[in-house]
Design a protein around this motif. Structure first.
Motif, PDB file in Angstrom:
ATOM      1  N   SER A 229      36.969  42.166  38.745  1.00 51.11           N
ATOM      2  CA  SER A 229      36.731  41.728  37.333  1.00 51.11           C
ATOM      3  C   SER A 229      38.139  41.243  36.636  1.00 51.11           C
ATOM      4  O   SER A 229      38.828  41.950  37.011  1.00 51.11           O
ATOM      5  CB  SER A 229      36.049  42.791  36.480  1.00 51.11           C
ATOM      6  OG  SER A 229      35.792  42.447  35.109  1.00 51.11           O
ATOM      7  N   MET A 230      37.975  40.458  35.662  1.00 49.80           N
ATOM      8  CA  MET A 230      39.247  40.056  34.688  1.00 49.80           C
ATOM      9  C   MET A 230      38.810  39.598  33.507  1.00 49.80           C
ATOM     10  O   MET A 230      37.750  39.077  33.631  1.00 49.80           O
ATOM     11  CB  MET A 230      40.042  39.278  35.545  1.00 49.80           C
ATOM     12  CG  MET A 230      39.506  37.668  35.794  1.00 49.80           C
ATOM     13  SD  MET A 230      40.769  36.506  36.859  1.00 49.80           S
ATOM     14  CE  MET A 230      42.187  36.402  35.352  1.00 49.80           C
ATOM     15  N   THR A 231      39.700  39.571  32.641  1.00 49.05           N
ATOM     16  CA  THR A 231      39.268  39.117  31.280  1.00 49.05           C
ATOM     17  C   THR A 231      39.908  37.656  31.203  1.00 49.05           C
ATOM     18  O   THR A 231      41.239  37.611  31.789  1.00 49.05           O
ATOM     19  CB  THR A 231      39.509  39.985  30.186  1.00 49.05           C
ATOM     20  OG1 THR A 231      41.148  40.469  30.256  1.00 49.05           O
ATOM     21  CG2 THR A 231      38.851  41.078  30.274  1.00 49.05           C
ATOM     22  N   LYS A 232      39.640  36.774  30.431  1.00 47.06           N
ATOM     23  CA  LYS A 232      40.264  35.478  30.470  1.00 47.06           C
ATOM     24  C   LYS A 232      39.815  35.076  28.911  1.00 47.06           C
ATOM     25  O   LYS A 232      38.840  34.813  28.506  1.00 47.06           O
ATOM     26  CB  LYS A 232      39.723  34.404  31.292  1.00 47.06           C
ATOM     27  CG  LYS A 232      40.521  32.872  31.454  1.00 47.06           C
ATOM     28  CD  LYS A 232      42.031  33.239  31.962  1.00 47.06           C
ATOM     29  CE  LYS A 232      42.431  31.848  32.034  1.00 47.06           C
ATOM     30  NZ  LYS A 232      43.963  32.042  32.514  1.00 47.06           N
TER      31      LYS A 232
END
Length: 364
Positions: A229-232
């Motif tokens: 998971s990552m935020t962008k």
């Protein structure tokens, strides 16, 4: 003449108000009856729509038909006072036709200014409420375009693109996400792929799940990375990144101008529907003044056939005006005509006709 001015202004506003109320009631009843099955099939009640949808829908309806209602109202009450020889009496008392027309200019100017303010600042706020529920009044196929899953391809800037295999605008989530960034030579320098993603409204960023990223260096070697998971953040909410045709209606004019300028900087060439929305906010109020003087010129003389003939002519011209306006909007969206010309063309055509008939009547 002040008494006569007030008399004409009251006739103008009274007839316009009556026409407005009559149209609103008739169209509202017909629309509710037609759309009730679709509303109820989507889990809503007609009562909920009467509170949360139709008040805002009515504002849109009034603005859409304002210039036409003004035109028919002017023809209606002017024909009546002409048939009663009131206009002859006013002109015979020494007043010029230009002086007689002054309250028409004042009233139409007041309505036009009011319509301008509503169009540019009030109507977009009403449209936000209207457009939240309007897709649930469509048939299943049309509703799917706004509430179902759709494939997305959008340009963030001249060198950045997003492609989405399936995106749900209502839930603001999707699958098959690809983000690409190119260099000035149009070569890929960065790519981000995610199986699934969703928008976090409170934190104003996207969450990308099961992602894979690739960076291409200057020596054309590749650096790979992956994770759960990552935020962008892409600088704007999903409504701005993946706009639909209703977005322009929801923005006040300053917001809409900023949006159009930003889309131009990104290299987006599909802006005609938003430009149409921007230009019609001014052109429609201006048409109120043009159609007022056209109606005055056509109906200020007593004619054989009286009110019926004048109303028939007025309704026919109103149909031509509305039909030409809607056709030109479609023509503009298909990029056959520039939006500015397409939206103003009915006024450009009708204004000289109104002036010619007005001065012809004034010189009789």
């Amino acid at each position: 003449m002040k008494i006569i001015d007030l008399y004409i202004i009251k006739k103008y506003l009274g007839t316009f108000g009556f026409m407005l109320g009559l149209l609103t009631i008739i169209v509202l009843i017909i629309d509710v009856q037609a759309k009730a099955p679709r509303i109820e099939s989507n889990g809503f009640t007609v009562g909920e729509f009467l509170i949360d949808f139709y008040p805002y829908w009515i504002i849109n309806l009034i603005i859409t038909f304002m210039s036409i209602l003004v035109f028919i109202s002017v023809i209606f009450f002017t024909s009546r006072i002409a048939n009663n020889t009131e206009i002859v009496a006013i002109i015979s008392s020494g007043a010029s036709f230009h002086r007689f027309a002054r309250p028409y200019l004042m009233t139409s100017g007041f309505i036009a200014v009011l319509a301008l303010l509503i169009n540019h600042f009030v109507l977009p706020l009403a449209n936000i409420k209207k457009n939240e529920l309007e897709p649930y009044t469509y048939n299943a196929k049309s509703r799917e375009e706004f509430t179902g899953n759709a494939e997305i391809a959008t340009q963030l800037s001249k060198t950045e693109y997003i492609f989405i295999k399936s995106y749900n605008k209502k839930e603001k989530r999707g699958s098959g996400f690809i983000y690409q960034k190119l260099d000035k030579n149009r070569k890929l320098i960065y790519q981000l792929i995610a199986n699934e993603f969703y928008w976090q409204k409170d934190k104003k960023h996207f969450v990308l799940n099961s992602y894979l990223e690739k960076t291409i260096t200057k020596d054309e070697s590749e650096k790979l990375g992956n994770g759960d998971s990552m935020t962008k953040s892409f600088g704007h909410p999903p409504e701005e990144l993946f706009p639909d045709v209703l977005l322009g209606q929801n923005k006040t004019t300053p917001e809409l101008i900023k949006f159009i300028d930003r889309e131009k900087e990104k290299g987006n060439a599909n802006l005609n529907s938003y430009l149409n929305e921007l230009y019609q906010r001014t052109s429609m109020p201006v048409s109120v003044i043009i159609l007022t003087f056209l109606g005055l010129s056509l109906s200020s003389q007593k004619k054989r056939g009286g009110l019926g003939v004048n109303l028939a002519i007025g309704i026919a011209l109103a149909f031509v005006f509305v039909f030409s306006f809607e056709v030109l909007k479609v023509v503009s969206e298909n990029k056959t005509l520039p939006p500015l010309l397409a939206i103003w063309l009915p006024n450009i055509i009708f204004a000289p006709v109104a002036l010619y008939l007005y001065f012809k009547r004034a010189n009789q």
